[in-house]
Write an enzyme that holds these catalytic residues in place. Structure first.
Site, PDB file in Angstrom:
ATOM      1  N   THR A 184      -7.872 -58.846  93.492  1.00 57.56           N
ATOM      2  CA  THR A 184      -8.641 -59.815  92.705  1.00 57.56           C
ATOM      3  C   THR A 184      -9.966 -59.199  92.274  1.00 57.56           C
ATOM      4  OG1 THR A 184      -7.654 -61.733  93.741  1.00 57.56           O
ATOM      5  CG2 THR A 184      -9.906 -61.996  92.962  1.00 57.56           C
ATOM      6  N   ARG A 212       1.678 -71.817  92.772  1.00 61.98           N
ATOM      7  CA  ARG A 212       0.700 -71.642  93.857  1.00 61.98           C
ATOM      8  C   ARG A 212      -0.676 -71.301  93.256  1.00 61.98           C
ATOM      9  NH1 ARG A 212      -2.820 -67.199  95.474  1.00 61.98           N
ATOM     10  NH2 ARG A 212      -3.227 -67.391  97.672  1.00 61.98           N
ATOM     11  N   VAL A 213      -1.717 -71.975  93.720  1.00 60.22           N
ATOM     12  CA  VAL A 213      -3.082 -71.649  93.315  1.00 60.22           C
ATOM     13  C   VAL A 213      -3.837 -71.213  94.563  1.00 60.22           C
ATOM     14  CG1 VAL A 213      -5.212 -72.521  92.288  1.00 60.22           C
ATOM     15  CG2 VAL A 213      -3.009 -73.335  91.438  1.00 60.22           C
ATOM     16  N   GLY A 214      -4.510 -70.068  94.475  1.00 53.26           N
ATOM     17  CA  GLY A 214      -5.282 -69.576  95.622  1.00 53.26           C
ATOM     18  C   GLY A 214      -6.722 -70.032  95.553  1.00 53.26           C
ATOM     19  N   ASP A 215      -7.572 -69.324  96.273  1.00 51.76           N
ATOM     20  CA  ASP A 215      -8.988 -69.688  96.325  1.00 51.76           C
ATOM     21  C   ASP A 215      -9.748 -69.327  95.052  1.00 51.76           C
ATOM     22  OD1 ASP A 215      -8.470 -66.917  97.150  1.00 51.76           O
ATOM     23  OD2 ASP A 215     -10.654 -66.785  97.221  1.00 51.76           O
ATOM     24  N   THR A 235     -12.793 -62.436  97.514  1.00 48.50           N
ATOM     25  CA  THR A 235     -11.446 -61.886  97.389  1.00 48.50           C
ATOM     26  C   THR A 235     -10.826 -61.875  98.774  1.00 48.50           C
ATOM     27  OG1 THR A 235     -10.171 -59.860  96.998  1.00 48.50           O
ATOM     28  CG2 THR A 235     -12.499 -59.567  97.509  1.00 48.50           C
ATOM     29  N   GLY A 236      -9.518 -61.838  98.808  1.00 48.60           N
ATOM     30  CA  GLY A 236      -8.851 -61.786 100.107  1.00 48.60           C
ATOM     31  C   GLY A 236      -7.732 -62.796 100.199  1.00 48.60           C
ATOM     32  N   GLY A 238      -6.117 -65.913 100.253  1.00 47.86           N
ATOM     33  CA  GLY A 238      -6.681 -67.120  99.644  1.00 47.86           C
ATOM     34  C   GLY A 238      -6.614 -68.388 100.465  1.00 47.86           C
TER      35      GLY A 238
HETATM   36  N1  ASP Z   1      -7.797 -64.466  96.833  1.00 43.69           N
HETATM   37  C1  ASP Z   1      -6.682 -64.198  95.969  1.00 43.69           C
HETATM   38  C2  ASP Z   1      -5.649 -65.272  96.132  1.00 43.69           C
HETATM   39  O1  ASP Z   1      -5.375 -65.661  97.255  1.00 43.69           O
HETATM   40  C3  ASP Z   1      -6.066 -62.883  96.203  1.00 43.69           C
HETATM   41  C4  ASP Z   1      -7.007 -61.733  96.203  1.00 43.69           C
HETATM   42  O2  ASP Z   1      -8.181 -61.846  96.521  1.00 43.69           O
HETATM   43  O3  ASP Z   1      -6.564 -60.633  95.854  1.00 43.69           O
HETATM   44  O4  ASP Z   1      -5.083 -65.676  95.158  1.00 43.69           O
END
Ligand code: ASP
Length: 317
Positions: A184, A212-215, A235-236, A238
């Site tokens: 991300t 799916r929706v992440g953070d 990032t990380g 989610g």
């Molecule tokens: N945080 C992002 C998600 O979970 C993934 C990422 O940081 O690479 O969608």
């Protein structure tokens, strides 16, 4: 009415970017460093010419979306049915205006769509076909999803699904293992008028369920900006980040602790509370900043009057 920035004169601009927190393979380190360095420089040059923090984070994240090494725009990881679905968020620290899009499949640069939502929509968050239709009305071209899909990612998906079938633990959604790829991208900026902005853009997680929706695109989770406290992009992994509303958690602690400590505390809290893995860039209105991650690596870059610094681990800062 005079703002604090007017009293204080022109602020010294600053731009930070990240290109994802994970175990970046050795043969990709250079490309990650090059990508974040270029984005930070371009954003900073705009700031130096007097551009707003919103313009700068949009330009920096657009470059990162266009760079296929990152999990944003073309080159993103694939959903379990082999498509690219993108999420993005932008926030203006001066006014608290925010714009976000989720699950868009036909946009080359979702961060530009988030900017349009921020500027032109009475709403904060648009998803799927409704988001695409909204930006199309403002002249943004729609592309075919296949234009966003790389063979490299088709192969990565096949490997992930083979692992899943063989009964290996799902490294993306469960357990405390850092996932396969978390590329991300995000940026935070402080402009000459003392205004902060934040932007985050992602293709999400490998082999994710469609929808799916992440953070990343959720206000307060993957990003936040408020001139009174700080601007953050995360990032990380989610799901844990969302549950902790971690961008807002971190930003709220900056006035008291400063961005260096608040960034470290946020990542420590992510792990202590939910065994989450990730990284954060955090920038205060006085130009002080913090960067932290608990993954083996995170691509980061800072550009300011003193010059450009970039790397894939904080020991290089
Ligand atoms: N945080 C992002 C998600 O979970 C993934 C990422 O940081 O690479 O969608």
């Amino acid at each position: 009415m005079m703002t604090a920035a007017h009293h204080a004169g022109l602020a010294s601009p600053k731009l930070l970017v990240h290109g994802g927190a994970w175990d970046i393979p050795p043969d990709q380190l250079e490309a990650h460093t090059r990508g974040v360095a270029r984005a930070a420089e371009v954003g900073y040059f705009l700031l130096r010419e007097g551009a707003s923090s919103l313009d700068a984070v949009e330009a920096a994240v657009t470059l990162l979306e266009d760079d296929e090494i990152f999990d944003a725009g073309r080159g993103s990881v694939l959903t379990r049915d082999g498509r690219v679905q993108l999420d993005a968020l932008m926030m203006d620290g001066a006014t608290l205006r925010a714009g976000a899009v989720a699950c868009v499949e036909r946009l080359k640069n979702p961060i530009q769509a988030a900017r349009l939502v921020l500027e032109r929509s009475p709403h904060v968050y648009l998803a799927g076909a409704g988001a695409e239709e909204f930006v199309r009305e403002y002249g943004m071209g729609l592309i075919d999803n296949s234009e966003l899909v790389l063979d490299r990612e088709r192969l990565r998906l096949q490997v992930a699904q083979a692992r899943e079938q063989a009964g290996f633990p799902d490294r993306t959604f469960a357990g405390s293992q850092p996932p396969d790829s978390h590329d991300t991208v995000g940026a935070v900026a402080l402009d000459v008028n003392g205004n902060l902005a934040a932007a985050t853009s992602t293709g999400g997680t490998l082999n994710k369920a469609p929808g799916r929706v992440g953070d990343s695109s959720l206000i307060g989770c993957g990003g936040y900006a408020d001139n009174r406290s700080a601007a953050a992009s995360l990032t990380g992994w989610g799901e844990p980040i969302m549950k902790l509303v971690l961008a807002k958690w971190a930003v709220d602690r900056v006035p008291k602790l400063g961005p260096e400590q608040a960034a470290e505390d946020a990542i420590a809290y992510l792990y202590a509370r939910l065994q989450g893995h990730g990284g954060i860039i955090l920038l205060g209105p006085d130009g002080r900043f913090g960067i932290a991650h608990n993954t083996p690596r995170m691509a980061w870059a800072v550009c300011e009057r003193k010059g450009l610094r970039a790397g894939t681990h904080l020991t290089e800062l």
